[in-house]
Design a protein around this motif. Structure first.
Motif, PDB file in Angstrom:
ATOM      1  N   GLU A 205      47.882   7.017  52.972  1.00 65.33           N
ATOM      2  CA  GLU A 205      48.381   7.846  53.814  1.00 65.33           C
ATOM      3  C   GLU A 205      47.387   8.319  54.930  1.00 65.33           C
ATOM      4  O   GLU A 205      48.060   9.127  55.830  1.00 65.33           O
ATOM      5  CB  GLU A 205      48.848   9.425  52.883  1.00 65.33           C
ATOM      6  CG  GLU A 205      47.681  10.014  52.376  1.00 65.33           C
ATOM      7  CD  GLU A 205      47.507   9.566  50.968  1.00 65.33           C
ATOM      8  OE1 GLU A 205      46.876  10.601  50.232  1.00 65.33           O
ATOM      9  OE2 GLU A 205      48.003   8.447  50.779  1.00 65.33           O
ATOM     10  N   GLU A 206      46.225   7.804  54.708  1.00 70.53           N
ATOM     11  CA  GLU A 206      45.382   8.241  55.842  1.00 70.53           C
ATOM     12  C   GLU A 206      45.336   7.317  56.869  1.00 70.53           C
ATOM     13  O   GLU A 206      44.394   7.459  57.958  1.00 70.53           O
ATOM     14  CB  GLU A 206      43.945   8.465  55.283  1.00 70.53           C
ATOM     15  CG  GLU A 206      43.783   9.834  54.459  1.00 70.53           C
ATOM     16  CD  GLU A 206      42.395  10.071  53.833  1.00 70.53           C
ATOM     17  OE1 GLU A 206      41.635   9.271  54.195  1.00 70.53           O
ATOM     18  OE2 GLU A 206      42.104  10.988  53.080  1.00 70.53           O
ATOM     19  N   VAL A 207      46.190   6.002  56.771  1.00 70.03           N
ATOM     20  CA  VAL A 207      46.062   5.251  57.789  1.00 70.03           C
ATOM     21  C   VAL A 207      47.530   4.982  58.217  1.00 70.03           C
ATOM     22  O   VAL A 207      48.252   4.557  57.410  1.00 70.03           O
ATOM     23  CB  VAL A 207      45.422   3.891  57.187  1.00 70.03           C
ATOM     24  CG1 VAL A 207      45.585   2.686  58.282  1.00 70.03           C
ATOM     25  CG2 VAL A 207      44.319   4.134  56.619  1.00 70.03           C
ATOM     26  N   ARG A 208      47.705   5.176  59.579  1.00 64.04           N
ATOM     27  CA  ARG A 208      48.951   5.034  60.285  1.00 64.04           C
ATOM     28  C   ARG A 208      49.209   3.605  60.862  1.00 64.04           C
ATOM     29  O   ARG A 208      50.300   3.133  60.843  1.00 64.04           O
ATOM     30  CB  ARG A 208      49.132   6.032  61.531  1.00 64.04           C
ATOM     31  CG  ARG A 208      50.420   5.882  62.271  1.00 64.04           C
ATOM     32  CD  ARG A 208      50.635   6.854  63.292  1.00 64.04           C
ATOM     33  NE  ARG A 208      49.470   6.803  64.102  1.00 64.04           N
ATOM     34  CZ  ARG A 208      49.351   7.575  65.261  1.00 64.04           C
ATOM     35  NH1 ARG A 208      50.204   8.762  65.292  1.00 64.04           N
ATOM     36  NH2 ARG A 208      48.501   7.525  66.159  1.00 64.04           N
TER      37      ARG A 208
ATOM     38  N   SER B 185      44.144   6.789  62.112  1.00 61.04           N
ATOM     39  CA  SER B 185      44.605   7.946  61.158  1.00 61.04           C
ATOM     40  C   SER B 185      46.223   8.416  61.733  1.00 61.04           C
ATOM     41  O   SER B 185      46.458   8.152  62.921  1.00 61.04           O
ATOM     42  CB  SER B 185      43.667   9.003  61.111  1.00 61.04           C
ATOM     43  OG  SER B 185      43.761   9.720  62.329  1.00 61.04           O
ATOM     44  N   PRO B 186      46.765   9.043  60.994  1.00 65.53           N
ATOM     45  CA  PRO B 186      48.059   9.665  61.191  1.00 65.53           C
ATOM     46  C   PRO B 186      47.634  10.622  62.721  1.00 65.53           C
ATOM     47  O   PRO B 186      48.659  10.820  63.426  1.00 65.53           O
ATOM     48  CB  PRO B 186      48.468  10.496  60.227  1.00 65.53           C
ATOM     49  CG  PRO B 186      47.994   9.887  59.013  1.00 65.53           C
ATOM     50  CD  PRO B 186      46.730   9.224  59.373  1.00 65.53           C
TER      51      PRO B 186
ATOM     52  N   SER C 150      46.585   3.072  48.078  1.00 67.78           N
ATOM     53  CA  SER C 150      45.422   3.085  48.781  1.00 67.78           C
ATOM     54  C   SER C 150      45.358   1.659  49.643  1.00 67.78           C
ATOM     55  O   SER C 150      46.114   1.002  49.537  1.00 67.78           O
ATOM     56  CB  SER C 150      44.238   2.920  47.760  1.00 67.78           C
ATOM     57  OG  SER C 150      44.242   1.858  47.115  1.00 67.78           O
ATOM     58  N   LEU C 151      44.263   1.682  50.590  1.00 68.17           N
ATOM     59  CA  LEU C 151      44.118   0.610  51.584  1.00 68.17           C
ATOM     60  C   LEU C 151      42.786   0.040  51.342  1.00 68.17           C
ATOM     61  O   LEU C 151      41.795   0.989  51.506  1.00 68.17           O
ATOM     62  CB  LEU C 151      44.519   0.920  52.987  1.00 68.17           C
ATOM     63  CG  LEU C 151      44.196  -0.097  53.783  1.00 68.17           C
ATOM     64  CD1 LEU C 151      45.092  -0.156  54.923  1.00 68.17           C
ATOM     65  CD2 LEU C 151      42.910  -0.226  54.348  1.00 68.17           C
TER      66      LEU C 151
ATOM     67  N   ARG D 216      51.426  -1.672  61.777  1.00 68.12           N
ATOM     68  CA  ARG D 216      51.965  -0.354  61.775  1.00 68.12           C
ATOM     69  C   ARG D 216      52.547  -0.141  60.344  1.00 68.12           C
ATOM     70  O   ARG D 216      53.266  -0.876  59.975  1.00 68.12           O
ATOM     71  CB  ARG D 216      53.058  -0.075  62.723  1.00 68.12           C
ATOM     72  CG  ARG D 216      52.825   0.136  64.154  1.00 68.12           C
ATOM     73  CD  ARG D 216      53.763   0.488  65.180  1.00 68.12           C
ATOM     74  NE  ARG D 216      53.455   0.576  66.323  1.00 68.12           N
ATOM     75  CZ  ARG D 216      53.500   0.026  67.385  1.00 68.12           C
ATOM     76  NH1 ARG D 216      54.275  -1.391  66.938  1.00 68.12           N
ATOM     77  NH2 ARG D 216      53.417  -0.011  68.603  1.00 68.12           N
ATOM     78  N   LEU D 217      52.061   0.522  59.773  1.00 64.47           N
ATOM     79  CA  LEU D 217      52.210   0.643  58.085  1.00 64.47           C
ATOM     80  C   LEU D 217      53.511   1.563  57.940  1.00 64.47           C
ATOM     81  O   LEU D 217      53.861   2.239  59.002  1.00 64.47           O
ATOM     82  CB  LEU D 217      51.091   1.470  57.492  1.00 64.47           C
ATOM     83  CG  LEU D 217      49.684   0.694  57.485  1.00 64.47           C
ATOM     84  CD1 LEU D 217      48.693   1.272  56.406  1.00 64.47           C
ATOM     85  CD2 LEU D 217      49.923  -0.883  56.931  1.00 64.47           C
TER      86      LEU D 217
END
Length: 262
Positions: free
Chosen positions: A189-192, A130-131, A115-116, A261-262
């Motif tokens: 995974e919802e944050v790029r 988001s991606p 999570s973030l 950038r994650l």
């Protein structure tokens, strides 16, 4: 993960009151971003012997340490602890009840494999991409929602709005303001990518109206954090006579942008 941090003072002869840090835990998983925008004090008395950069360095340093070492604490708990700890460092020498005791806006982001988590207090900004490219701004807009008449003078703001119910809140000497922060959590995974900006950098959107948050994020992604700050400086220089809008307190402000950038 790739990161870029740019922080530039509003004037070369004046200390930068912003703070920015990116932390990576020794375990190699996750990370954190800490961005503070120190509130420039008035020329009059503040009740404190210390400068705003002194305050932001201590609060920011303590927050950076906790975000990477104490995953068991929430961001609000971290902010409360560090505000309290910083206050203890100068409680014996300074009047921390003064409305203009050193203070700062706060942006925190901390991510793990799952999570973030994020926290925003006052008028700095966090942008999450988001991606699929959707950009979501996380903002504490209480200051913007206050009537212009209520912000007519610094004295009026200090006496009726600053760190008061019905007004707006900053990180100063009262740990309880951490409960006032805008917070949340999303699956990592919802944050790029993400960006943390002080209001000296958000001027590109909020003051000069050169684009929206998505376009601002596009500029960061394509040209980098330095390009955003450079664009703001160009706009400020072209607007010295303040013809494009009224009410700007400074021609130039400290500007900080962190892009990850994650």
């Amino acid at each position: 993960m790739r990161t870029e941090v740019v922080s530039e003072p509003g004037h070369p002869d004046r200390a930068n009151e912003d703070f920015a840090a990116v932390g990576l835990p020794a375990c190699g998983q996750g990370g954190a971003v800490v961005v503070l925008d120190g509130v420039t004090p008035p020329a009059t008395e503040t009740g404190c012997l210390h400068s705003v950069p002194w305050f932001t360095a201590r609060l920011g340093g303590a927050l950076t340490e906790l975000t990477v070492s104490r995953p068991d604490l929430t961001l609000r708990e971290m902010l409360a602890r560090t505000i309290g700890g910083t206050a203890e460092e100068h409680a014996d020498t300074c009047d921390l009840s003064h409305p203009r005791t050193p203070q700062a806006t706060v942006v925190l982001a901390r991510w793990s494999a799952l999570s973030l988590d994020y926290l925003v207090l006052s008028d700095s900004a966090l942008l999450l991409e988001s991606p699929g490219g959707l950009v979501t701004p996380v903002l504490d807009d209480r200051l913007d929602r206050l009537p212009r008449a209520a912000r007519a003078t610094e004295a009026l703001v200090d006496s009726t709005l600053r760190n008061k119910e019905g007004g707006f809140f900053t990180a100063a000497a009262d740990p309880s303001v951490a409960e006032r922060a805008v917070t949340g959590s999303v699956p990592v995974e919802e944050v790029r990518a993400l960006a943390a900006l002080t209001d000296g950098a958000t001027r590109w959107v909020e003051k000069f109206h050169e684009g929206d948050w998505a376009q601002c994020f596009g500029l960061l992604r394509k040209e980098g954090a330095g390009a955003l700050v450079d664009r703001v400086r160009e706009l400020e220089r072209a607007d010295r006579e303040e013809r494009r809008y009224l009410g700007r307190s400074k021609t130039h402000d400290d500007a900080t942008a962190v892009f990850v950038r994650l």
